[in-house]
Design a protein around this motif. Structure first.
Motif, PDB file in Angstrom:
ATOM      1  N   GLY A  43       0.784  -1.237   0.000  1.00 14.41           N
ATOM      2  CA  GLY A  43       0.000   0.000   0.000  1.00 14.41           C
ATOM      3  C   GLY A  43       0.809   1.276   0.000  1.00 14.41           C
ATOM      4  N   THR A  44       2.134   1.167  -0.033  1.00 17.21           N
ATOM      5  CA  THR A  44       2.941   2.387  -0.033  1.00 17.21           C
ATOM      6  C   THR A  44       2.831   3.091  -1.377  1.00 17.21           C
ATOM      7  N   VAL A  45       3.167   4.346  -1.362  1.00 16.78           N
ATOM      8  CA  VAL A  45       3.028   5.193  -2.546  1.00 16.78           C
ATOM      9  C   VAL A  45       3.960   4.740  -3.673  1.00 16.78           C
ATOM     10  N   VAL A  46       3.437   4.847  -4.886  1.00 20.87           N
ATOM     11  CA  VAL A  46       4.216   4.669  -6.107  1.00 20.87           C
ATOM     12  C   VAL A  46       4.064   5.971  -6.888  1.00 20.87           C
ATOM     13  N   VAL A  47       5.179   6.637  -7.132  1.00 16.98           N
ATOM     14  CA  VAL A  47       5.138   7.882  -7.897  1.00 16.98           C
ATOM     15  C   VAL A  47       5.167   7.518  -9.380  1.00 16.98           C
ATOM     16  N   LEU A  48       4.115   7.891 -10.093  1.00 18.85           N
ATOM     17  CA  LEU A  48       3.989   7.542 -11.508  1.00 18.85           C
ATOM     18  C   LEU A  48       4.713   8.529 -12.410  1.00 18.85           C
ATOM     19  N   ASP A  49       4.822   9.775 -11.967  1.00 15.84           N
ATOM     20  CA  ASP A  49       5.491  10.807 -12.759  1.00 15.84           C
ATOM     21  C   ASP A  49       6.261  11.705 -11.794  1.00 15.84           C
ATOM     22  N   GLU A  50       7.567  11.503 -11.703  1.00 15.48           N
ATOM     23  CA  GLU A  50       8.381  12.254 -10.746  1.00 15.48           C
ATOM     24  C   GLU A  50       8.537  13.724 -11.123  1.00 15.48           C
ATOM     25  N   GLN A  51       8.401  14.037 -12.399  1.00 11.86           N
ATOM     26  CA  GLN A  51       8.596  15.418 -12.850  1.00 11.86           C
ATOM     27  C   GLN A  51       7.378  15.874 -13.656  1.00 11.86           C
ATOM     28  N   PRO A  52       6.285  16.148 -12.959  1.00  8.02           N
ATOM     29  CA  PRO A  52       5.064  16.542 -13.664  1.00  8.02           C
ATOM     30  C   PRO A  52       5.186  17.933 -14.268  1.00  8.02           C
ATOM     31  N   SER A  53       4.267  18.224 -15.171  1.00  5.14           N
ATOM     32  CA  SER A  53       4.216  19.545 -15.791  1.00  5.14           C
ATOM     33  C   SER A  53       2.772  20.015 -15.839  1.00  5.14           C
ATOM     34  N   GLY A  54       2.608  21.264 -16.201  1.00  2.00           N
ATOM     35  CA  GLY A  54       1.274  21.830 -16.350  1.00  2.00           C
ATOM     36  C   GLY A  54       0.484  21.824 -15.054  1.00  2.00           C
ATOM     37  N   ASP A  55      -0.787  21.494 -15.145  1.00  2.00           N
ATOM     38  CA  ASP A  55      -1.679  21.483 -13.982  1.00  2.00           C
ATOM     39  C   ASP A  55      -1.266  20.462 -12.934  1.00  2.00           C
TER      40      ASP A  55
END
Length: 69
Positions: free
Chosen positions: A36-48
């Motif tokens: 159940g721990t977090v999985v970061v799908l996009d470490e460097q997001p952009s926009g909103d």
């Protein structure tokens, strides 16, 4: 800070699997099906998604998420 220089960092040793990050922005976060721990799908997001990343950091009850600039 610019969008290109930010990075979402997850400290799995602090994550309690509350899922607030996933509820805040499912495009950026998921939960590991095993623990159940977090999985970061996009470490460097952009926009909103940049704002959503900051919101997720703010609502994380264990402060497992942070933003590197």
């Amino acid at each position: 800070m610019t969008e290109a220089t930010m990075k979402i960092v997850a400290d799995l040793s602090r994550c309690v699997g509350a899922g607030q990050c996933v509820l805040t922005e499912p495009a950026l976060f998921d939960q590991d099906p095993e623990d159940g721990t977090v999985v970061v799908l996009d470490e460097q997001p952009s926009g909103d998604l940049v704002r959503a990343a900051y919101d997720a950091v703010r609502v994380c009850p264990s402060q497992a998420l942070s933003i590197e600039e």
